[in-house]
Design an enzyme around this catalytic site. Sequence first.
Site, PDB file in Angstrom:
ATOM      1  N   ASP A   1       0.858  -1.183   0.000  1.00  0.00           N
ATOM      2  CA  ASP A   1       0.000   0.000   0.000  1.00  0.00           C
ATOM      3  C   ASP A   1       0.895   1.234   0.000  1.00  0.00           C
ATOM      4  OD1 ASP A   1      -2.620   1.436   0.407  1.00  0.00           O
ATOM      5  OD2 ASP A   1      -1.585   2.060   2.233  1.00  0.00           O
TER       6      ASP A   1
ATOM      7  N   GLU B   1      -1.180  -1.036  -5.845  1.00  0.00           N
ATOM      8  CA  GLU B   1      -2.349  -0.271  -6.289  1.00  0.00           C
ATOM      9  C   GLU B   1      -2.065   0.455  -7.600  1.00  0.00           C
ATOM     10  OE1 GLU B   1      -4.514   1.636  -2.558  1.00  0.00           O
ATOM     11  OE2 GLU B   1      -2.344   1.936  -2.504  1.00  0.00           O
TER      12      GLU B   1
ATOM     13  N   ASP C   1      -2.812   1.220   6.866  1.00  0.00           N
ATOM     14  CA  ASP C   1      -2.099   0.849   5.645  1.00  0.00           C
ATOM     15  C   ASP C   1      -1.816  -0.651   5.590  1.00  0.00           C
ATOM     16  OD1 ASP C   1      -2.115   3.517   4.975  1.00  0.00           O
ATOM     17  OD2 ASP C   1      -0.108   3.910   5.780  1.00  0.00           O
TER      18      ASP C   1
END
Length: 241
Positions: free
Chosen positions: A34, A122, A202
């Site tokens: 993340d 991501e 996170d």
Amino acid sequence: VRAVRRADGYYAQFLVDWDRKEEHEFQGKMTGIDLGLKEFYTDSDGNTVDNPRYLKKSERRLKSLQRRVSKKHVRGKKQSNRYHKVRKALAKQHLKVSRQREDKARKDALALVKSNDLIVYEDLKIRNMVKNHHLAKSISDASWYQFTQWLQYFAKVHGVIVIAVPPHNTTVDCSCCGVKVKKTLSNRTHKCNKCGTVLDRDHNAAKNILVKGFKLLAEYLNSTVGHTESGAKSSFIAGRN
């Protein structure tokens, strides 16, 4: 070959057609990461990599040099040697920050690829994110784009798999039971009232990212290549069958 001018001089760049391959010791290690501003990234095991904030550390000197450039600039007249000296110093400081970001992104990406066989991250829309004037400078300073580009490059070189997944709901969903837990930007802890899971925000997102990667990989192996649940295409960098 081409000549390139930088603030500190001229460089010759050579383009070489070379199919680079590196030996990789496969151990079945997989991770989801993340990307963030507090920490540069947090992985699905809870490990973090610091965000050095190179621009923020250099801001005082940059502002000082910019003021000196403005004071020495005379509109409509030939600029003095002092002006050009300060202007070059300002350009060199910007170049230093740029090189620090590039070096950090390259080293972090290589370390991640060397220690994992599957990496999921991501697929952030950074162009849209920097439209937020409150976070634009911090996002640019983090250099996520450079990092993901190097990550994809080293994945090809080492023959590991890198998957980019949509970031939707990765922060909201509970990584344990799947219940949506709403959070504000200032809320750094994930607390699920249903299953009692308490994690760093996170860390929870990284675990969800890894699960999304598994789902996409399963679809890929079942010949439904590159489609997410919403129908959007996803990036696969696969160096090994």
